[in-house]
Design an enzyme around this catalytic site. Structure first.
Site, mmCIF file in Angstrom:
data_model
loop_
_atom_site.group_PDB
_atom_site.id
_atom_site.type_symbol
_atom_site.label_atom_id
_atom_site.label_comp_id
_atom_site.label_asym_id
_atom_site.label_seq_id
_atom_site.Cartn_x
_atom_site.Cartn_y
_atom_site.Cartn_z
ATOM 1 N N HIS A 178 42.587 59.648 42.969
ATOM 2 C CA HIS A 178 43.378 58.160 42.519
ATOM 3 C C HIS A 178 44.190 58.234 41.521
ATOM 4 O O HIS A 178 44.654 57.098 41.065
ATOM 5 C CB HIS A 178 42.155 57.277 42.251
ATOM 6 C CG HIS A 178 41.125 56.728 43.232
ATOM 7 N ND1 HIS A 178 41.270 55.692 43.946
ATOM 8 C CD2 HIS A 178 39.801 57.527 43.599
ATOM 9 C CE1 HIS A 178 40.263 55.722 44.940
ATOM 10 N NE2 HIS A 178 39.426 56.590 44.559
ATOM 11 N N LYS B 116 52.041 51.519 33.317
ATOM 12 C CA LYS B 116 52.104 50.213 34.156
ATOM 13 C C LYS B 116 53.506 49.360 33.524
ATOM 14 O O LYS B 116 53.674 48.243 34.130
ATOM 15 C CB LYS B 116 50.927 49.390 34.146
ATOM 16 C CG LYS B 116 49.870 50.176 35.071
ATOM 17 C CD LYS B 116 48.563 49.319 34.865
ATOM 18 C CE LYS B 116 47.361 50.223 35.596
ATOM 19 N NZ LYS B 116 47.330 49.955 37.028
ATOM 20 N N LYS C 246 46.609 43.407 35.297
ATOM 21 C CA LYS C 246 46.034 44.812 35.474
ATOM 22 C C LYS C 246 45.788 45.339 34.193
ATOM 23 O O LYS C 246 46.048 44.767 33.191
ATOM 24 C CB LYS C 246 47.190 45.562 36.381
ATOM 25 C CG LYS C 246 48.601 45.576 35.613
ATOM 26 C CD LYS C 246 49.626 46.298 36.290
ATOM 27 C CE LYS C 246 50.207 45.762 37.466
ATOM 28 N NZ LYS C 246 50.025 46.093 38.799
ATOM 29 N N ARG C 247 44.955 46.579 34.037
ATOM 30 C CA ARG C 247 44.720 47.337 32.905
ATOM 31 C C ARG C 247 46.200 47.560 31.994
ATOM 32 O O ARG C 247 47.119 47.617 32.802
ATOM 33 C CB ARG C 247 43.977 48.491 33.444
ATOM 34 C CG ARG C 247 42.835 48.468 33.621
ATOM 35 C CD ARG C 247 41.826 47.550 32.580
ATOM 36 N NE ARG C 247 41.510 48.529 31.666
ATOM 37 C CZ ARG C 247 40.573 49.330 31.279
ATOM 38 N NH1 ARG C 247 39.633 49.302 32.211
ATOM 39 N NH2 ARG C 247 40.569 50.095 30.004
ATOM 40 N N THR D 45 46.461 47.665 44.191
ATOM 41 C CA THR D 45 45.916 47.063 45.180
ATOM 42 C C THR D 45 46.306 45.474 44.706
ATOM 43 O O THR D 45 46.444 44.824 45.723
ATOM 44 C CB THR D 45 44.428 47.346 45.141
ATOM 45 O OG1 THR D 45 43.909 47.249 44.017
ATOM 46 C CG2 THR D 45 44.054 48.717 46.073
ATOM 47 N N LYS E 299 47.279 41.700 47.123
ATOM 48 C CA LYS E 299 46.630 40.789 46.977
ATOM 49 C C LYS E 299 47.623 39.477 46.769
ATOM 50 O O LYS E 299 47.433 38.552 47.266
ATOM 51 C CB LYS E 299 45.512 40.711 45.761
ATOM 52 C CG LYS E 299 44.495 41.734 45.964
ATOM 53 C CD LYS E 299 43.534 42.071 44.908
ATOM 54 C CE LYS E 299 42.664 43.308 44.969
ATOM 55 N NZ LYS E 299 42.135 44.159 43.703
HETATM 56 C C1 26V Z 1 39.354 57.878 35.394
HETATM 57 C C2 26V Z 1 38.626 58.035 34.181
HETATM 58 C C3 26V Z 1 38.984 59.224 33.358
HETATM 59 C C4 26V Z 1 37.966 59.860 32.586
HETATM 60 C C5 26V Z 1 36.959 58.751 31.879
HETATM 61 C C6 26V Z 1 36.750 57.645 32.759
HETATM 62 C C7 26V Z 1 37.471 57.227 33.965
HETATM 63 C C8 26V Z 1 37.275 56.315 34.539
HETATM 64 C C9 26V Z 1 37.935 55.939 35.709
HETATM 65 C C10 26V Z 1 39.022 56.610 36.080
HETATM 66 C C11 26V Z 1 39.778 56.206 37.311
HETATM 67 C C12 26V Z 1 41.075 56.241 36.997
HETATM 68 C C13 26V Z 1 41.977 56.033 38.099
HETATM 69 C C14 26V Z 1 42.085 54.736 38.730
HETATM 70 O O1 26V Z 1 41.488 53.819 38.760
HETATM 71 N N1 26V Z 1 43.184 54.826 39.683
HETATM 72 C C15 26V Z 1 43.538 53.705 40.385
HETATM 73 O O2 26V Z 1 42.944 53.574 41.817
HETATM 74 C C16 26V Z 1 43.474 52.681 42.581
HETATM 75 C C17 26V Z 1 42.615 52.514 43.835
HETATM 76 O O3 26V Z 1 42.844 53.769 44.548
HETATM 77 C C18 26V Z 1 44.674 52.584 42.577
HETATM 78 O O4 26V Z 1 45.355 51.606 43.468
HETATM 79 C C19 26V Z 1 45.761 52.576 41.406
HETATM 80 O O5 26V Z 1 46.903 52.794 41.565
HETATM 81 C C20 26V Z 1 45.174 53.735 40.635
HETATM 82 O O6 26V Z 1 45.567 53.691 39.257
#
Ligand code: 26V
Length: 827
Positions: free
Chosen positions: A370, A566, A560-561, A668, A672
């Site tokens: 992701h 971003k 968004k975050r 996403t 929406k």
């Molecule tokens: C990464 C990490 C890194 C270590 C610490 C905890 C933690 C928690 C979550 C994440 C995930 C980050 C990746 C993420 O959320 N990506 C998003 O995924 C969406 C669904 O595929 C996508 O639409 C977004 O563009 C993307 O930023």
């Protein structure tokens, strides 16, 4: 002897939910028997609990039918392993899925309650950070709706995503206890639990035949206890189970201490092990390498795999059939320890040899990536892993050993490649979880076409060449049930009236709306609905920010975050430039706008927090300047979450999707918004590219450098100052921030921000994209003046969103990755 009769098709106290009287009686019974409150004095929250408890029984029944028919047919199942499920509120969703909203509303009215008020009582289950967690929730909805034998596994965090307030313009975090008032949806299974082990050491021995086997001993144990949530699908006849694990201590008291009279010390161990499922890590980029996070990952992976294997072995004696009956999806690398865990269970518990265990393992898993951001790719220190999971490290070393043999065969004499591809990074002494996931999976997918392309070219080029066909794309999607039917009832009704209700299960049906895009009567109804949604959002803004915003203005929204990539910063720079133009009185045709921001910053993310503060400082000045009154307002909506999104998205005219090309994996929110009739202003990044392909270049505002141009710009020595100095308007904006125009009381407040961007290379090319962004915004202004044309384009956006349903994404996963069929299609 015959089988016991345990059919439950006709439970005597089952309620017919099409009958208002029966629902009313059921609610009263539930209030008295479950909630334990006198119906005469019960308030909306009590009625919420009574209603939810009533529905829970019904959902459980539904789920049992689903599960019986899965066992009956011995279907292949798919397990979705995710550290995050951002499901939001559930009440309205269940009512819509079951088709009983009107009846329940009537029953509550008869009891003197209002369903909308009752529904507001539910807290948002925020067991996720953002996109990745919300995607998991949309996927469960699509699996249930289309009768795929799906199953979700995750963690029952006691504290989900923190709640956010803004104080003095700054983010303040507060713990969010979604369980505080009880969670009526859960089915608690105290007896369904597994032991998860940590630490200890390995002892190996050989039997008489010379087979070596190993045992993991002297471990510290934690118990994982199951809590189930039923995820309904539209139509209500199928429910997918979401099983969340909660940590419980193996011992209530340490009797050694207890007997010595040291009561407090005696329960310490218990408290420590139970912190495992206490809180969600509220960051989604940088991994700080905390031991607790690694423990959380292993905790939920181990419990889930033990459960999956037990379910499989109940029916099948031969473990070699496992991949034929099971697909396991790894939502990012967070559950990647599932690879060595399955190996361990197959070898140490089922007695398989390495070759057979490996064959089963690598054919069972698939991994979704992701993010491309290098700081978000997980790696864990070897010594931490060796201490915490010694048996898994042995297995990982051995996986790596055989894998590197293959690499040497594929690329003879290329020692550099061996080092680059290794699961172990020798230089930093860390385990690369993404490499482990790729090697241990049959398929790896990215989440949008560009993202998958960049994944193959930039992150995993050597793997891509070595494993032909392993890397595939599945562009993300969203569920139209929540993001149109539930969150925007008036638009959903208009759409159903125009093209029929089939779009609810098949979003491609929206295409028929194209024929109405030029119909002025239809446009008027569409615009009236948009306005109604804006009135509702304005009420939310008034309530949360004490600010009055006008629904006649263009609602320009970025929610968004908060992340540098971003580029909320780019947006606020543009707002300042607009403000300057309005004040200089040479821009009479700039139409009135309300610029709305929302989002949380990771608590330790300095720059993101500065950006929030800058937005709030700028808002403060602009919103109090009589010179621009009625023409520009800036709003930061605190505590952005799923429920807030449900109100803001329908109200949006202009959707901001402005990440630096090549950084947003998919997005996403972009989908929406467009589904709710907003036009997008965005870069050629993530799924924006595919949105443009679908809606047509005339119906979207694209600006900025492409991913290739970004790479090129950087390779040629990008200096942000060159762009600032060449652009008078931008220069002025930067000067104002630097000179403290928006924060006279502390003029140097944003020096660190300006310095970080301008003197440290502006890694996200904010300065380089500024001019083209401002030009795109001018095109927005011009178009919005012509409401007819705007409405036409907005309707075309809705009509062309079919591709972005999570139903399409799930059908693709099922066919190309999991090899599972729909239970309905099979029937
Ligand atoms: C990464 C990490 C890194 C270590 C610490 C905890 C933690 C928690 C979550 C994440 C995930 C980050 C990746 C993420 O959320 N990506 C998003 O995924 C969406 C669904 O595929 C996508 O639409 C977004 O563009 C993307 O930023």
């Amino acid at each position: 002897m015959h089988a016991p009769d345990s059919s439950f098709n006709d439970l005597d106290d089952g309620i017919d939910f099409s009958d208002v009287q029966q629902i009313k009686r059921g609610l009263i019974a539930s209030m008295v028997r479950v909630v334990g409150f006198d119906p005469d004095s019960a308030g909306p929250h009590d009625w919420f609990l009574a209603l939810a408890s009533l529905l829970r029984g019904h959902l459980s029944e539904q789920g049992m039918h689903t599960s019986r028919s899965q066992y009956g047919k011995d279907v292949k199942r798919v397990y979705y392993l995710s550290m995050e499920f951002l499901t939001g509120r559930r009440l309205m969703k269940h009512l819509l899925d079951l088709g009983i909203e009107p009846q329940v509303r009537a029953a509550l009215t008869a009891l003197g309650q209002n369903l909308d008020v009752v529904a507001e009582q539910e807290s948002d289950a925020a067991l996720g950070n953002g996109g990745l967690g919300r995607l998991a929730a949309c996927f469960l909805d699509s699996m249930a709706t289309h009768a795929y034998p799906g199953y979700g596994y995750g963690i029952r965090y006691e504290f989900g995503m923190f709640s956010q307030t803004i104080e003095n313009g700054q983010q303040v975090e507060h713990p969010e206890s979604w369980l505080q008032n009880g969670s009526p949806w859960e089915i608690v299974r105290h007896n369904l639990n597994y032991t998860v082990r940590f630490g200890g050491r390995i002892v190996c021995f050989r039997d008489e035949q010379g087979h070596e086997s190993c045992r993991w001993v002297d471990t510290d144990d934690v118990i994982a206890e199951a809590y189930d949530l039923k995820e309904t699908g539209f139509g209500g006849s199928i429910a997918v189970n979401l099983r969340l694990w909660s940590a419980r201590s193996t011992q209530d008291f340490d009797l050694r201490y207890f007997n010595e009279g040291n009561y407090i010390e005696a329960v310490k161990e218990k408290t420590v092990s139970e912190t495992l499922s206490k809180v969600l890590y509220p960051m989604d980029t940088t991994l700080m390498g905390q031991e607790l996070r690694l423990k959380q990952e292993y905790f939920f992976v181990s419990a889930s795999l033990q459960d999956i294997l037990a379910r499989f072995l109940k029916v099948h004696k031969n473990p070699r059939l496992f991949p034929e009956k099971t697909a396991i999806q790894l939502n990012d690398t967070h559950p990647a320890l599932a690879v060595p865990e399955l190996m361990r269970l197959l070898m140490d518990h089922c007695g398989l040899n390495w070759e057979d265990a490996w064959d089963i393992t690598r054919n069972s898993f698939a991994y979704t990536n992701h993010t491309l951001l290098p700081e978000a790719l997980e790696t864990w220190p070897l010594d931490l892993m060796e201490t915490l999971l010694p048996r898994h490290m042995e297995i990982i070393y051995r996986i790596n050993h055989y894998f590197l043999q293959d690499v040497r065969r594929t690329y003879p004499g290329d020692g550099d490649k061996v080092r680059r591809m290794s699961i172990i990074d020798d230089a930093t002494r860390r385990v690369r979880m993404a490499h482990l996931a790729v090697v241990g999976s049959a398929r790896v997918n990215g989440v949008a076409a560009l993202h998958t392309h960049l994944l193959r070219e930039r992150v995993f080029p050597d793997f891509d060449r070595m494993y032909e066909g392993k890397f595939v794309n599945v562009t993300n999607g969203i569920t139209q049930r929540r993001w149109l039917l539930q969150s925007n009832p008036p638009l959903a009704a208009l759409v159903s009236e125009a093209v029929g209700p089939q779009w609810i299960r098949d979003l491609d049906r929206l295409r028929d709306l194209e024929a109405l895009a030029d119909d002025t009567a239809f446009q008027d109804r569409f615009l009236a609905i948009k306005r109604q949604a804006k009135v509702r959002a304005a009420a939310l803004i008034e309530e949360r920010c004490g600010l009055c915003v006008a629904p006649e203005t263009l609602f320009d929204i970025q929610i968004k975050r908060i992340h540098e990539y971003k580029r909320q910063l780019l947006n606020i720079l543009q707002v300042i430039a607009r403000y300057n133009r309005l004040r200089s009185a040479n821009a009479p045709d700039l139409l009135p706008r309300t610029v709305i921001f929302g989002g949380k910053a990771a608590p330790g993310y300095f720059m993101a927090k500065k950006i929030i503060r800058l937005i709030n400082d700028v808002a403060e000045i602009i919103n109090h300047d009589p010179l621009v009154r009625g023409r520009l307002r800036v709003v930061f909506v605190p505590n952005y979450n799923v429920s807030t999104a449900e109100i803001l998205i329908p109200a949006c005219d202009l959707s901001e999707q402005i990440s630096t090309a090549g950084t947003e994996a998919s997005g996403t929110g972009n989908m929406k918004f467009a589904l709710n009739g907003a036009l997008t202003i965005g870069t050629l990044d993530g799924a924006n590219i595919e949105i443009r392909e679908e809606v047509g270049g005339d119906n979207i505002f694209i600006f900025g450098q492409t991913a290739e141009e970004v790479a090129h710009t950087k390779a040629n020595g990008y200096n942000p100052w060159d762009w600032v100095n060449a652009d008078e308007e931008l220069r002025r904006v930067i000067d104002m921030i630097r000179d403290g125009f928006f924060n006279m009381e502390q003029p140097d407040r944003y020096h660190p921000l300006i310095n970080a961007v301008l003197n440290q290379g502006d890694p996200f090319l904010v300065m380089a994209d500024f001019r083209s962004y401002v030009e795109a915004q001018a095109a927005v202004d011009a178009l919005y003046l012509d409401q007819r044309t705007w409405a036409r384009k907005a309707i075309l956006n809705v009509a062309r969103m079919g591709k972005f349903s999570s139903d399409r994404a799930i059908h693709t996963y099922a066919r190309d990755i999991w090899g599972v069929g729909s239970m309905v299609a099979d029937a």
